[in-house]
Design an enzyme around this catalytic site. Structure first.
Site, mmCIF file in Angstrom:
data_model
loop_
_atom_site.group_PDB
_atom_site.id
_atom_site.type_symbol
_atom_site.label_atom_id
_atom_site.label_comp_id
_atom_site.label_asym_id
_atom_site.label_seq_id
_atom_site.Cartn_x
_atom_site.Cartn_y
_atom_site.Cartn_z
ATOM 1 N N ARG A 1 -22.558 -5.420 -12.642
ATOM 2 C CA ARG A 1 -23.206 -6.620 -13.153
ATOM 3 C C ARG A 1 -24.669 -6.663 -12.695
ATOM 4 O O ARG A 1 -24.948 -6.723 -11.483
ATOM 5 C CB ARG A 1 -22.459 -7.828 -12.565
ATOM 6 N N ALA B 1 -22.240 -19.009 -9.195
ATOM 7 C CA ALA B 1 -22.810 -20.047 -10.076
ATOM 8 C C ALA B 1 -22.368 -21.458 -9.676
ATOM 9 O O ALA B 1 -23.098 -22.432 -9.938
ATOM 10 C CB ALA B 1 -22.419 -19.756 -11.518
ATOM 11 N N TYR C 1 -28.295 -7.506 -8.299
ATOM 12 C CA TYR C 1 -27.203 -7.588 -7.311
ATOM 13 C C TYR C 1 -26.863 -6.256 -6.644
ATOM 14 O O TYR C 1 -26.017 -6.220 -5.753
ATOM 15 C CB TYR C 1 -25.953 -8.177 -7.978
ATOM 16 N N GLU D 1 -23.331 -20.229 3.959
ATOM 17 C CA GLU D 1 -23.505 -19.929 2.523
ATOM 18 C C GLU D 1 -24.300 -18.626 2.399
ATOM 19 O O GLU D 1 -25.326 -18.464 3.055
ATOM 20 C CB GLU D 1 -24.269 -21.100 1.886
ATOM 21 N N PRO E 1 -17.316 -17.021 -9.011
ATOM 22 C CA PRO E 1 -17.155 -16.362 -10.313
ATOM 23 C C PRO E 1 -18.125 -15.206 -10.553
ATOM 24 O O PRO E 1 -19.270 -15.250 -10.118
ATOM 25 C CB PRO E 1 -17.426 -17.499 -11.310
ATOM 26 N N ASN E 2 -17.602 -14.220 -11.234
ATOM 27 C CA ASN E 2 -18.347 -13.032 -11.675
ATOM 28 C C ASN E 2 -18.633 -12.029 -10.559
ATOM 29 O O ASN E 2 -19.133 -10.932 -10.829
ATOM 30 C CB ASN E 2 -19.659 -13.409 -12.394
ATOM 31 N N SER F 1 -28.802 -12.313 -3.854
ATOM 32 C CA SER F 1 -30.183 -12.356 -4.335
ATOM 33 C C SER F 1 -30.928 -13.515 -3.668
ATOM 34 O O SER F 1 -30.307 -14.439 -3.137
ATOM 35 C CB SER F 1 -30.193 -12.537 -5.854
ATOM 36 N N ARG G 1 -31.462 -22.253 -10.156
ATOM 37 C CA ARG G 1 -30.788 -21.658 -8.998
ATOM 38 C C ARG G 1 -31.363 -22.164 -7.677
ATOM 39 O O ARG G 1 -30.905 -21.791 -6.598
ATOM 40 C CB ARG G 1 -30.907 -20.127 -9.027
ATOM 41 N N ARG H 1 -35.836 -16.887 -8.208
ATOM 42 C CA ARG H 1 -35.259 -16.761 -9.544
ATOM 43 C C ARG H 1 -35.452 -18.064 -10.346
ATOM 44 O O ARG H 1 -36.309 -18.868 -10.032
ATOM 45 C CB ARG H 1 -33.793 -16.345 -9.401
ATOM 46 N N HIS I 1 -25.927 -15.678 -0.385
ATOM 47 C CA HIS I 1 -26.247 -15.178 -1.731
ATOM 48 C C HIS I 1 -26.854 -13.799 -1.597
ATOM 49 O O HIS I 1 -27.701 -13.569 -0.726
ATOM 50 C CB HIS I 1 -27.247 -16.102 -2.438
ATOM 51 N N ASN J 1 -19.871 -17.247 -0.762
ATOM 52 C CA ASN J 1 -20.846 -17.040 -1.830
ATOM 53 C C ASN J 1 -20.253 -17.758 -3.044
ATOM 54 O O ASN J 1 -19.407 -17.196 -3.741
ATOM 55 C CB ASN J 1 -21.067 -15.556 -2.123
#
Ligand code: DQA
Length: 146
Positions: A19, A78, A24, A99, A11-12, A103, A112, A108, A101, A75
């Protein structure tokens, strides 16, 4: 033989480029898709690149990859931090998973730092921006040659 790698985005991630660019970056999801296509082409990998904001849709795609794809780059965004269902779907698919990511999630917020997906992944790449996708695909090329 050409292997198919499924590249999944949660998502997103459709908002990449606009964003939170400080976190990112300015590259869009289309740029990431293009990078994956180019990396796949140079390693004889067929890429299926997808993004969804709907968890069930992502789970359906994971199920459909079983026995059809050679691996999954994901990825989960969330859902990384919330979804036992995605972890279980990845287990059920019985495919190697990497997997990714953009960032460095460990730099963070605390929430997360935990991933439900990492325990069913071959490895995790984080904090390397879009290059993480390229590295994941290169690792699959390496694994499939071995
Ligand atoms: C992310 C990190 C997640 O914590 C976040 O929810 C995302 C993107 C990343 O690529 O850095 O949406 O997966």
């Amino acid at each position: 033989m050409t292997h198919t790698i499924l590249v999944l985005n949660g998502p997103n991630l459709n908002m990449l480029g606009t964003r939170e660019p400080a976190t990112y970056g300015y590259e869009t999801l289309a740029d990431v898709a293009d990078l994956c296509e180019r990396t796949g082409a140079s390693h004889d990998l067929q890429i299926e690149f997808r993004q969804t904001n709907h968890e069930g849709e992502l789970i359906d795609w994971i199920h459909q990859s079983r026995g059809r794809c050679a691996g999954i780059v994901i990825n989960p965004a969330a859902w990384t931090h919330t979804s036992v269902a995605i972890r279980d779907a990845l287990s059920a698919a019985e495919l190697p998973v990497i997997e990714v990511h953009l960032s460095n999630v460990h730099k963070r917020e605390e929430f997360r730092h935990h991933s439900f997906v990492s325990a069913v992944a071959v490895g995790v790449i984080c904090g390397m921006g879009t290059n993480g996708y390229r590295l994941a695909l290169e690792h699959f090329a390496h694994l499939l040659k071995a």
